[in-house]
Motif scaffolding. Sequence first.
Motif, PDB file in Angstrom:
ATOM      1  N   UNK A  30      -3.889  -6.320  -3.352  1.00 19.48           N
ATOM      2  CA  UNK A  30      -4.415  -6.195  -1.998  1.00 19.48           C
ATOM      3  C   UNK A  30      -5.911  -6.527  -1.978  1.00 19.48           C
ATOM      4  N   UNK A  31      -6.632  -6.106  -3.002  1.00 22.62           N
ATOM      5  CA  UNK A  31      -8.069  -6.384  -3.065  1.00 22.62           C
ATOM      6  C   UNK A  31      -8.334  -7.887  -3.180  1.00 22.62           C
ATOM      7  N   UNK A  32      -7.472  -8.597  -3.883  1.00 24.95           N
ATOM      8  CA  UNK A  32      -7.661 -10.040  -4.022  1.00 24.95           C
ATOM      9  C   UNK A  32      -7.442 -10.764  -2.692  1.00 24.95           C
ATOM     10  N   UNK A  33      -6.632 -10.181  -1.812  1.00 19.67           N
ATOM     11  CA  UNK A  33      -6.387 -10.810  -0.507  1.00 19.67           C
ATOM     12  C   UNK A  33      -7.417 -10.379   0.535  1.00 19.67           C
ATOM     13  N   UNK A  77      -4.931   2.224   1.725  1.00 20.15           N
ATOM     14  CA  UNK A  77      -4.130   3.014   0.796  1.00 20.15           C
ATOM     15  C   UNK A  77      -4.174   4.507   1.111  1.00 20.15           C
ATOM     16  N   UNK A  78      -5.265   5.005   1.690  1.00 21.91           N
ATOM     17  CA  UNK A  78      -5.371   6.444   1.956  1.00 21.91           C
ATOM     18  C   UNK A  78      -4.763   6.836   3.288  1.00 21.91           C
ATOM     19  N   UNK A 112       0.813  -1.220   0.000  1.00 21.68           N
ATOM     20  CA  UNK A 112       0.000   0.000   0.000  1.00 21.68           C
ATOM     21  C   UNK A 112       0.845   1.268   0.000  1.00 21.68           C
ATOM     22  N   UNK A 113       2.143   1.164   0.285  1.00 18.51           N
ATOM     23  CA  UNK A 113       2.994   2.352   0.282  1.00 18.51           C
ATOM     24  C   UNK A 113       3.129   2.944  -1.114  1.00 18.51           C
ATOM     25  N   UNK A 114       3.036   2.101  -2.132  1.00 21.59           N
ATOM     26  CA  UNK A 114       3.089   2.584  -3.521  1.00 21.59           C
ATOM     27  C   UNK A 114       1.698   2.389  -4.126  1.00 21.59           C
ATOM     28  N   UNK A 115       1.006   3.480  -4.352  1.00 19.31           N
ATOM     29  CA  UNK A 115      -0.387   3.423  -4.797  1.00 19.31           C
ATOM     30  C   UNK A 115      -0.461   3.276  -6.319  1.00 19.31           C
ATOM     31  N   UNK A 116      -0.455   2.047  -6.773  1.00 16.70           N
ATOM     32  CA  UNK A 116      -0.634   1.756  -8.193  1.00 16.70           C
ATOM     33  C   UNK A 116      -1.845   0.855  -8.360  1.00 16.70           C
ATOM     34  N   UNK A 117      -2.349   0.798  -9.560  1.00 12.95           N
ATOM     35  CA  UNK A 117      -3.503  -0.063  -9.835  1.00 12.95           C
ATOM     36  C   UNK A 117      -3.166  -1.520  -9.573  1.00 12.95           C
ATOM     37  N   UNK A 118      -1.968  -1.927  -9.957  1.00 14.85           N
ATOM     38  CA  UNK A 118      -1.543  -3.307  -9.753  1.00 14.85           C
ATOM     39  C   UNK A 118      -1.528  -3.666  -8.264  1.00 14.85           C
ATOM     40  N   UNK A 119      -0.955  -2.785  -7.446  1.00 11.07           N
ATOM     41  CA  UNK A 119      -0.898  -3.058  -6.011  1.00 11.07           C
ATOM     42  C   UNK A 119      -2.286  -3.072  -5.383  1.00 11.07           C
TER      43      UNK A 119
END
Length: 160
Positions: free
Chosen positions: A66-69, A80-81, A55-62
Motif C-alpha cells: 500500500x505504501x508503494x502505491x 490501516x488504523x 488494509x483489512x489484514x495488517x501485515x508488514x507485506x500489505x
Amino acid sequence: MRHGKKFNHLGRKTAHRRSMLANMACSLIEHKRINTTVAKAKALKQFVEPLVTKSKEDTTHNRRIVMSRLRQKDAVTELFREVAVKVGDRPGGYTRIIKLGNRLGDNADMAMIELVDYNEVYNAGKATKKKSTRRSRRGGSSAPAAVAPAAKTEAKKEEE
C-alpha cells in the motif's frame, strides 16, 4: 480499435496518472469524500478498492504494498488504523460514486466519490448487526421455529 485497453489513461502519461491517483486516494482517505470528474472517480475507484482490501489484514507485506502505491505515510496509517476497522466485515464495494451534474467552466461531468461506511445519511437507519448467511434451507428455517414457542410459554407464565 480498442483491443486490450483495460483502463482509462485520463489523457496523461503513466507517471503523471499514477501520481495523480495516489494523491486523490490520499485525499479520499483523509477527507472520506472528494469531488472530481466522473472519469477520474471511476479510475480512482479501481485504484483505491484493492488497497482497502489489503488494509483489512495488517501485515508488514500489505503495508509495504500500500505504501508503494500511496506514497504518504499518514494516509497509510489512517487507512490501516481507522478505515480498515470500519470496513472489516464488508466483502467489497468500499466506495460510492454520486453524480453531481456539470461543471460551470467547461461543462465536465462531476461526481462525488466517498467511502461508504463514513456516510451518516445513508447509514443512519441501518442496524449495526452482522449479517449471517444461510448455507441450506433446512438448517436456517428450523432454528427460528424452535425459539417462537418457547417465547409464548414464557409469556403465559408471566400472566399467571
